[in-house]
Write a protein that holds these residues in place. Sequence first.
Motif, PDB file in Angstrom:
ATOM      1  N   ASP A 131       0.836  -1.201   0.000  1.00  5.53           N
ATOM      2  CA  ASP A 131       0.000   0.000   0.000  1.00  5.53           C
ATOM      3  C   ASP A 131       0.872   1.253   0.000  1.00  5.53           C
ATOM      4  O   ASP A 131       0.406   2.355  -0.238  1.00  5.53           O
ATOM      5  CB  ASP A 131      -0.897   0.043   1.249  1.00  5.53           C
ATOM      6  N   ARG A 132       2.157   1.065   0.296  1.00  5.96           N
ATOM      7  CA  ARG A 132       3.075   2.208   0.359  1.00  5.96           C
ATOM      8  C   ARG A 132       3.502   2.639  -1.043  1.00  5.96           C
ATOM      9  O   ARG A 132       3.610   1.820  -1.945  1.00  5.96           O
ATOM     10  CB  ARG A 132       4.357   1.829   1.125  1.00  5.96           C
ATOM     11  N   PRO A 133       3.798   3.943  -1.225  1.00  7.71           N
ATOM     12  CA  PRO A 133       4.210   4.404  -2.553  1.00  7.71           C
ATOM     13  C   PRO A 133       5.444   3.670  -3.101  1.00  7.71           C
ATOM     14  O   PRO A 133       5.449   3.269  -4.262  1.00  7.71           O
ATOM     15  CB  PRO A 133       4.521   5.884  -2.331  1.00  7.71           C
ATOM     16  N   GLU A 134       6.476   3.456  -2.256  1.00  5.99           N
ATOM     17  CA  GLU A 134       7.712   2.842  -2.777  1.00  5.99           C
ATOM     18  C   GLU A 134       7.477   1.385  -3.155  1.00  5.99           C
ATOM     19  O   GLU A 134       7.745   0.967  -4.276  1.00  5.99           O
ATOM     20  CB  GLU A 134       8.844   2.885  -1.733  1.00  5.99           C
ATOM     21  N   LEU A 135       6.968   0.621  -2.176  1.00  4.29           N
ATOM     22  CA  LEU A 135       6.786  -0.817  -2.418  1.00  4.29           C
ATOM     23  C   LEU A 135       5.663  -1.099  -3.410  1.00  4.29           C
ATOM     24  O   LEU A 135       5.720  -2.055  -4.182  1.00  4.29           O
ATOM     25  CB  LEU A 135       6.469  -1.538  -1.098  1.00  4.29           C
ATOM     26  N   GLY A 136       4.635  -0.227  -3.396  1.00  2.00           N
ATOM     27  CA  GLY A 136       3.464  -0.483  -4.245  1.00  2.00           C
ATOM     28  C   GLY A 136       3.566   0.139  -5.627  1.00  2.00           C
ATOM     29  O   GLY A 136       2.775  -0.180  -6.520  1.00  2.00           O
ATOM     30  N   ALA A 137       4.538   1.045  -5.836  1.00  2.00           N
ATOM     31  CA  ALA A 137       4.618   1.706  -7.147  1.00  2.00           C
ATOM     32  C   ALA A 137       5.958   1.465  -7.822  1.00  2.00           C
ATOM     33  O   ALA A 137       6.039   0.942  -8.923  1.00  2.00           O
ATOM     34  CB  ALA A 137       4.367   3.210  -7.001  1.00  2.00           C
ATOM     35  N   LEU A 138       7.032   1.848  -7.119  1.00  2.00           N
ATOM     36  CA  LEU A 138       8.354   1.803  -7.743  1.00  2.00           C
ATOM     37  C   LEU A 138       8.799   0.375  -8.054  1.00  2.00           C
ATOM     38  O   LEU A 138       9.245   0.066  -9.167  1.00  2.00           O
ATOM     39  CB  LEU A 138       9.345   2.462  -6.775  1.00  2.00           C
TER      40      LEU A 138
END
Length: 354
Positions: A87-94
Amino acid sequence: MTNINFTYLPGDGIGTEVGEAAIKVLNTTAIKFGHTLDIEEHLIGGAAIDAGLRPLPEESLASAKKTGAILLGAVGGPKWDHLKGSDRPELGALLPLRKELNLYANIRPAAPHPALIDKAPLKREYLEGVDFVVMRELTGGIYFGKKGRDNLGAYDECRYSEEEVRRIAIKAFDLARLRRKKVTSVDKSNVLETSRLWRAVVEDVAKDYKDIALDHLLVDAMTMHMLTHGKDFDVILTENMFGDILTDEASVLCGSMGVIPSASLSDGTMGMYEPIHGSAPDIAGQGKANPLAMILSAAWMLRLSFKMEIEAAVIESAVDAALYGEHTTGDIGGSLSTSEVGDWIAAYVGDHVS
Ligand code: IPM
Ligand code: MG
């Protein structure tokens, strides 16, 4: 005339500010060279979460896959720090973006600009002559291994296949051939089995590159050598997590994180380009962010995904002129705002190409 069709993911914090400056420079460059710009702007990271979407929305990923060229600002910030896992930007996007696009080769340069040598925290003698790139494996290792919790505690598995090591090693040797013909492979083979495989496969790949000098260093020793005799290195080849750590360390040699671009490449011309700095929430929205790393990342995109060597070189010489003339932001001694630096560089490109 070429249509420069790319996916623009400004993301969070200063990502949007440095992104605007880079788009301005790309606009002028496109006009000057008679190209058209076809920008597909999409949400990513915290900005996507705030819009009620997943950190990596379907349409952002679809656009990235379609254009094959991505210019990314930064993702994350304290506002989303309470979120867990994917759900976090780093783990969920990058991370999924890197994996889905198979961006296995991450290139980050370390070559202190002459105008910045006295701004780095290290003595001049350790910086002069330093010019290396880190080739970091980006889609394998501990970042992508099985992770979890059980009644014994927590675990993160580190795995590498022979093929994953081979393809990144080939990228490193190919790059060294265009440079000073030296590869330093960094591992922890005195302890880790993945590192023993890494070293064996790198040795095997080296057989096809007799013109390239290869040596190996353990990662703990490398953290010292990089700072004490950085000029010995040309291409540093390493796995995902060691590369994460070493590239932050390497940025100290460059005077400022705000001037270093990066490319994450796959096979062919597929690539994602982003500054190595993060979203810097502490200075976001104040016009203080240094846009040079983002502008240089845009230049790398033109060079590597669109084969526009001259266009890229023109942007790089404009950045050079900005650095020498101190047409820069406060972090490196100038007094301009983020958008003023973008304007200055765009104008320079406009004036110096006929
Ligand atoms: C980087 C960053 C990322 C990484 C984080 C934000 C997941 O530190 O690109 O170096 O660890 O790869
Ligand atoms: Mg990092």
